[in-house]
Design a protein around this motif. Sequence first.
Motif, PDB file in Angstrom:
ATOM      1  N   ILE A 105      -0.476  -3.911   7.617  1.00  0.00           N
ATOM      2  CA  ILE A 105      -1.893  -4.004   7.996  1.00  0.00           C
ATOM      3  C   ILE A 105      -2.087  -3.474   9.409  1.00  0.00           C
ATOM      4  N   SER A 162      -4.140  -0.025  10.486  1.00  0.00           N
ATOM      5  CA  SER A 162      -5.250  -0.268  11.406  1.00  0.00           C
ATOM      6  C   SER A 162      -5.128   0.612  12.648  1.00  0.00           C
ATOM      7  N   LEU A 195      -7.654   3.505  13.873  1.00  0.00           N
ATOM      8  CA  LEU A 195      -8.140   3.481  15.262  1.00  0.00           C
ATOM      9  C   LEU A 195      -7.893   4.814  15.958  1.00  0.00           C
ATOM     10  N   LEU A 253     -12.980   1.117  11.828  1.00  0.00           N
ATOM     11  CA  LEU A 253     -11.989   0.115  11.431  1.00  0.00           C
ATOM     12  C   LEU A 253     -12.686  -1.005  10.655  1.00  0.00           C
ATOM     13  N   ILE A 260      -9.431  -0.373   5.695  1.00  0.00           N
ATOM     14  CA  ILE A 260      -8.049  -0.854   5.812  1.00  0.00           C
ATOM     15  C   ILE A 260      -7.489  -1.090   4.413  1.00  0.00           C
ATOM     16  N   LYS A 283     -11.675 -10.588  10.139  1.00  0.00           N
ATOM     17  CA  LYS A 283     -11.470  -9.338  10.874  1.00  0.00           C
ATOM     18  C   LYS A 283     -10.963  -9.589  12.294  1.00  0.00           C
ATOM     19  N   ILE A 298      -7.337  -9.555  12.601  1.00  0.00           N
ATOM     20  CA  ILE A 298      -6.745  -8.208  12.649  1.00  0.00           C
ATOM     21  C   ILE A 298      -6.811  -7.643  14.062  1.00  0.00           C
ATOM     22  N   TYR A 299      -7.958  -7.826  14.736  1.00  0.00           N
ATOM     23  CA  TYR A 299      -8.037  -7.415  16.133  1.00  0.00           C
ATOM     24  C   TYR A 299      -6.908  -8.054  16.938  1.00  0.00           C
ATOM     25  N   ILE A 350      -3.501  -6.499  16.367  1.00  0.00           N
ATOM     26  CA  ILE A 350      -3.323  -5.203  17.029  1.00  0.00           C
ATOM     27  C   ILE A 350      -3.025  -5.398  18.513  1.00  0.00           C
TER      28      ILE A 350
END
Lengths: 183, 183
Positions: free
Chosen positions: A8, A12, A16, A24, A29, A47, A50-51, A54
């Motif tokens: 993932i 991502s 980006l 995004l 995704i 979501k 996910i931020y 990263i």
Amino acid sequence: MNISITRIIDVSVDILNKDGISSLTMRKIADRLQIAAASLYFHVKDKREIYGLIIEYICSAILNQITLQDTLEKICFIIRKEYKAVGDSPQLFAVSPPITESRIILINMIFDKLRELGVSDEHLAVSGNLLHNYILSFVTNEKIWENYTEEDSDIPFEVGISDINKQFKFGLQVIFKGLEVLR
Amino acid sequence: MNISITRIIDVSVDILNKDGISSLTMRKIADRLQIAAASLYFHVKDKREIYGLIIEYICSAILNQITLQDTLEKICFIIRKEYKAVGDSPQLFAVSPPITESRIILINMIFDKLRELGVSDEHLAVSGNLLHNYILSFVTNEKIWENYTEEDSDIPFEVGISDINKQFKFGLQVIFKGLEVLR
DNA sequence: ACCTGAACACCGTTCAAGT
DNA sequence: ACCTGAACACCGTTCAAGT
């Protein structure tokens, strides 16, 4: 190929870098992972998570490259490099709270370095933020800069990479010197 | 009441202050103005233009309060005050390019003040960005801070307004001193 | 000149249902 | 345990049509 957090993060970061933060989306995704958007919610809460993943990925990449012996300036250069390595990272940082593991370790390392420079505990937070935000904003500007010179190449001024490095260093020095003087 | 740019700005700032940037949608702005969302496009090109209008509103409010005789420190305090006066303003600035009229005037005023401080033309842009971004990030943190102390009031530490002002001033001084030393 | 409803192409997220 | 289609409640924006 089965889905994992690592995958993932991979897709991502790829999105980006290719299309920026506005592209995004959960749906995109999921597309890249060849699953339905809804399936993503089996692996991830929302979501924002996910931020966070990263950012954690970026911070641990930074941590892998620095040691306690490095100068604060060197650390800042590495942070800048890694921030540049994933598209729109400054906006990611702006939007997610500083609560992930590696990010906290990184913050504390910078605090230690600032203490060595003579910054008092009282001023640690402001100083750390001042420094970190300088790096973030520099990366943002740097990217805008690059896009300009790519799009219309016949721009009136010419800027080399060494100049940009010098500019970055200047700002760092301003902060370091200021902190020293006010110690 | 007929629709004007001023009214669009008014309701937008109100939404920003009450519900934040994620609630600032074309549909909600239109609701408040008692028109259909589509009608908004008669007055304004797109959403980005509304962002620009709000920034312009903030910048001209700042310009109205400063004169050429003010110290750079005083100007920074006024900027901070006005940034605090509209919700999520830092995110607005992050997302719209610095091309509006008042914003350019403001930037040039700051450049002039930095020159007075002894900053060379070469370092004007980095220094200006360093300073401006410090203010933006300080306001962001300040707001997060306020929300924390409001929500759970029994927080282990106590912070007064005078302390926050002192913290803000410290960061400014770091930048000013650093710029002086590296002059 | 100014406004509208309806539509288009998107979002994040949920949830019953499937294997 | 893992995935799905369909749906919900939203977005920004366009456009033919109305006054």
